[in-house]
Design a protein around this motif. Sequence first.
Motif, PDB file in Angstrom:
ATOM      1  N   SER A  18      36.407  29.893  48.582  1.00 54.91           N
ATOM      2  CA  SER A  18      36.234  29.129  47.395  1.00 54.91           C
ATOM      3  C   SER A  18      35.565  28.753  47.008  1.00 54.91           C
ATOM      4  CB  SER A  18      37.682  28.386  47.595  1.00 54.91           C
ATOM      5  OG  SER A  18      38.956  29.029  48.286  1.00 54.91           O
ATOM      6  N   ALA A  19      34.581  28.530  48.076  1.00 54.73           N
ATOM      7  CA  ALA A  19      32.907  28.091  47.598  1.00 54.73           C
ATOM      8  C   ALA A  19      32.043  29.058  46.920  1.00 54.73           C
ATOM      9  CB  ALA A  19      32.339  27.493  49.591  1.00 54.73           C
ATOM     10  N   GLY A  20      32.525  30.283  47.403  1.00 56.53           N
ATOM     11  CA  GLY A  20      31.863  31.297  46.795  1.00 56.53           C
ATOM     12  C   GLY A  20      31.928  31.045  45.323  1.00 56.53           C
ATOM     13  N   SER A  21      33.324  31.351  44.687  1.00 54.89           N
ATOM     14  CA  SER A  21      33.714  30.658  43.820  1.00 54.89           C
ATOM     15  C   SER A  21      32.738  29.589  42.396  1.00 54.89           C
ATOM     16  CB  SER A  21      35.416  30.505  43.203  1.00 54.89           C
ATOM     17  OG  SER A  21      35.358  29.679  41.942  1.00 54.89           O
ATOM     18  N   ALA A  22      33.069  28.508  43.250  1.00 54.95           N
ATOM     19  CA  ALA A  22      32.583  26.989  42.882  1.00 54.95           C
ATOM     20  C   ALA A  22      30.752  27.227  42.815  1.00 54.95           C
ATOM     21  CB  ALA A  22      32.877  26.283  44.412  1.00 54.95           C
ATOM     22  N   VAL A  23      30.412  27.759  43.823  1.00 57.03           N
ATOM     23  CA  VAL A  23      28.847  27.575  44.069  1.00 57.03           C
ATOM     24  C   VAL A  23      28.942  28.747  43.483  1.00 57.03           C
ATOM     25  CG1 VAL A  23      26.462  28.386  45.739  1.00 57.03           C
ATOM     26  CG2 VAL A  23      28.612  26.960  47.124  1.00 57.03           C
ATOM     27  N   GLY A  24      27.445  28.822  42.200  1.00 58.05           N
ATOM     28  CA  GLY A  24      26.988  29.735  41.529  1.00 58.05           C
ATOM     29  C   GLY A  24      25.970  29.182  40.827  1.00 58.05           C
ATOM     30  N   LEU A  25      25.550  29.767  39.816  1.00 64.17           N
ATOM     31  CA  LEU A  25      24.918  29.345  38.709  1.00 64.17           C
ATOM     32  C   LEU A  25      24.741  28.250  38.159  1.00 64.17           C
ATOM     33  CD1 LEU A  25      25.190  32.703  36.533  1.00 64.17           C
ATOM     34  CD2 LEU A  25      22.808  32.044  38.205  1.00 64.17           C
ATOM     35  N   GLY A  26      26.027  27.129  38.148  1.00 62.49           N
ATOM     36  CA  GLY A  26      27.067  26.314  37.835  1.00 62.49           C
ATOM     37  C   GLY A  26      25.661  25.406  38.445  1.00 62.49           C
ATOM     38  N   LEU A 322      27.749  35.961  41.527  1.00 67.28           N
ATOM     39  CA  LEU A 322      28.633  37.867  41.584  1.00 67.28           C
ATOM     40  C   LEU A 322      30.539  37.097  42.063  1.00 67.28           C
ATOM     41  CD1 LEU A 322      29.408  40.243  40.937  1.00 67.28           C
ATOM     42  CD2 LEU A 322      28.466  40.981  42.961  1.00 67.28           C
ATOM     43  N   THR A 323      29.709  36.331  43.194  1.00 65.21           N
ATOM     44  CA  THR A 323      31.235  35.450  43.724  1.00 65.21           C
ATOM     45  C   THR A 323      31.790  34.689  42.611  1.00 65.21           C
ATOM     46  OG1 THR A 323      29.857  33.984  44.932  1.00 65.21           O
ATOM     47  CG2 THR A 323      30.879  35.621  45.846  1.00 65.21           C
ATOM     48  N   SER A 324      31.307  33.993  41.974  1.00 65.86           N
ATOM     49  CA  SER A 324      32.080  33.301  40.918  1.00 65.86           C
ATOM     50  C   SER A 324      32.803  34.416  39.642  1.00 65.86           C
ATOM     51  CB  SER A 324      31.050  31.796  40.029  1.00 65.86           C
ATOM     52  OG  SER A 324      30.238  31.438  41.720  1.00 65.86           O
ATOM     53  N   THR A 325      31.436  34.569  39.023  1.00 63.79           N
ATOM     54  CA  THR A 325      32.256  35.830  37.897  1.00 63.79           C
ATOM     55  C   THR A 325      33.595  36.696  38.217  1.00 63.79           C
ATOM     56  OG1 THR A 325      30.379  37.489  38.441  1.00 63.79           O
ATOM     57  CG2 THR A 325      30.275  35.999  36.638  1.00 63.79           C
ATOM     58  N   ILE A 326      33.636  36.891  39.742  1.00 65.94           N
ATOM     59  CA  ILE A 326      34.727  37.516  39.994  1.00 65.94           C
ATOM     60  C   ILE A 326      36.115  36.320  39.989  1.00 65.94           C
ATOM     61  CG2 ILE A 326      35.737  38.206  42.542  1.00 65.94           C
ATOM     62  CD1 ILE A 326      33.095  39.462  43.479  1.00 65.94           C
ATOM     63  N   SER A 327      35.897  35.393  40.585  1.00 64.05           N
ATOM     64  CA  SER A 327      36.819  34.477  40.733  1.00 64.05           C
ATOM     65  C   SER A 327      37.620  34.082  39.219  1.00 64.05           C
ATOM     66  CB  SER A 327      35.908  32.741  41.443  1.00 64.05           C
ATOM     67  OG  SER A 327      35.688  31.936  40.518  1.00 64.05           O
ATOM     68  N   LEU A 328      36.074  34.168  37.864  1.00 64.23           N
ATOM     69  CA  LEU A 328      36.783  34.018  36.569  1.00 64.23           C
ATOM     70  C   LEU A 328      37.851  35.059  36.259  1.00 64.23           C
ATOM     71  CD1 LEU A 328      33.362  32.270  35.306  1.00 64.23           C
ATOM     72  CD2 LEU A 328      35.832  31.073  35.501  1.00 64.23           C
ATOM     73  N   HIS A 329      37.043  35.896  36.538  1.00 62.94           N
ATOM     74  CA  HIS A 329      37.224  37.386  36.100  1.00 62.94           C
ATOM     75  C   HIS A 329      38.666  37.466  37.071  1.00 62.94           C
ATOM     76  CE1 HIS A 329      37.773  41.370  35.608  1.00 62.94           C
ATOM     77  NE2 HIS A 329      36.401  41.635  34.649  1.00 62.94           N
ATOM     78  N   GLU A 330      39.252  37.586  37.928  1.00 59.68           N
ATOM     79  CA  GLU A 330      40.736  37.200  38.970  1.00 59.68           C
ATOM     80  C   GLU A 330      41.577  36.398  38.020  1.00 59.68           C
ATOM     81  OE1 GLU A 330      41.380  39.239  41.410  1.00 59.68           O
ATOM     82  OE2 GLU A 330      43.248  38.456  41.587  1.00 59.68           O
TER      83      GLU A 330
END
Length: 453
Positions: A18-26, A322-330
């Motif tokens: 979940s942190a991988g989703s949150a932490v990203g280019l944002g 990548l960990t963020s795009t995966i969460s969006l894609h999912e």
Amino acid sequence: MKSERANFGSKVGAILASAGSAVGLGNIWRFPYETGSNGGSAFILLYILFVLMLGIPIMIAEFVVGRGSQANTGAAYRVLAPGTRWKWAGFMGVMAGFLILGYYSVVAGWTLEYMARAALNGFAGKTPDDFIAIFTDFSQNPFRPVLWMALFLLGTHFIIVKGVKKGIEKASKIMMPLLFIIIVILMICSVTLPGAEKGLEFLLKPDFSKVDSGVLLSAMGQAFFSLSLGMGCLMTYASYYSKNTNLGKTAFSVSIIDTCVAILAGLVIFPAAFSVGISPDAGPSLIFITLPNVFQQAFGNFPVVAYIFSVLFYVLLVVAALTSTISLHEVATAYFHEEFKLTRGRAASIVTAGCIFLGVISSLSLGVMKGYTLFGLGAFDLLDYFTAKILLPFGGLLTSVFVGWYLDKKIVWDELSNRGSLKVPFFKLFIFILRYVAPVAIGFIFINELGLI
Ligand code: TRP
């Protein structure tokens, strides 16, 4: 169908994914340039206020809906509120995910280009002006950014099709701590550059005279964007949590990690930007111009060190994205997979194809299609504005009304207390925020900024 649903293997795994989703280019790209364009430190204080006041409660609310329904975002509201119009809230979330991925993947593609350039030692001996020219030429090129964007989405696709559990959970456990360490080292280098004090002042001395309704909306939008909230992204992830996961604690951990990374990124970018005389309101290009500079200047006498750090940094940026795009894609993949009974592979292909299409348009809108605008914004800026500043806060508003007013309090309490096994001291405050604070705050900012009255 439920037995098919993926599950995170451990509590730490659930938090880190979940942190991988949150932490990203944002955090590393969007936060610094939004801060720079909105006057600096007052924006950051407002941002933190929104994280505490809206972000954490709404994240918990998304967890409740996701784990409580055990369904993808498109179906979650329908499961908990059958036969009502709430199903549209889920549908809207899936759409928002598409739109975000449609421009996020363009920036993710840029990080690949910069990783390749760093690896080929393309930054050595360049001046700040060179870096501005490099970025402008590259981002306006009709082919290269498009290819990188498509490649990034195909990489995301590949992992999604393989199943997220082992790859993502494992990668998050290694990459997240590494990202943290690198960012701390970079921060130390950045604040010791000559002239860095001006950057620190920009970050630490609030000037509230610049705060208007546009700044408020930006800070709120940034909080939603950075925490992956408002479109059911963490809702989908929560549907993969185990019944023993402590939802309140997880939301706190994810939010704290995310906010720390954003602040650290600010401490890397601004001292460096002021030190080399780059304006902090350069917009989306900011980190692609300042960061290569930091490496060159901070380690000017040690080219090998400069080289290693640039490569490492862009590798980590790629992984964070990548960990963020995966969460969006999912979100969209789970929706097509479960709602239309498609195989996971088919569902993912539809999502990937749709996003590549949007990605091409948003990438070209920065170069050859610059003239085509709607409301004065090109596709890239329009997608960013419309999702972060409108769809996400609106989605968050719906989630808070749904959990605060509509959903049976027994369900909410069961989810938060794991059926009575945990204490939930914040329960009353939580419901109060969802019922009154969040809707009023979001509504107020909307009305003010969009001129609805
Ligand atoms: N939060 C991620 C970032 O900061 C991006 C992201 C992932 C996102 N999932 C999301 C943003 C859902 C909004 C909604 O880079």
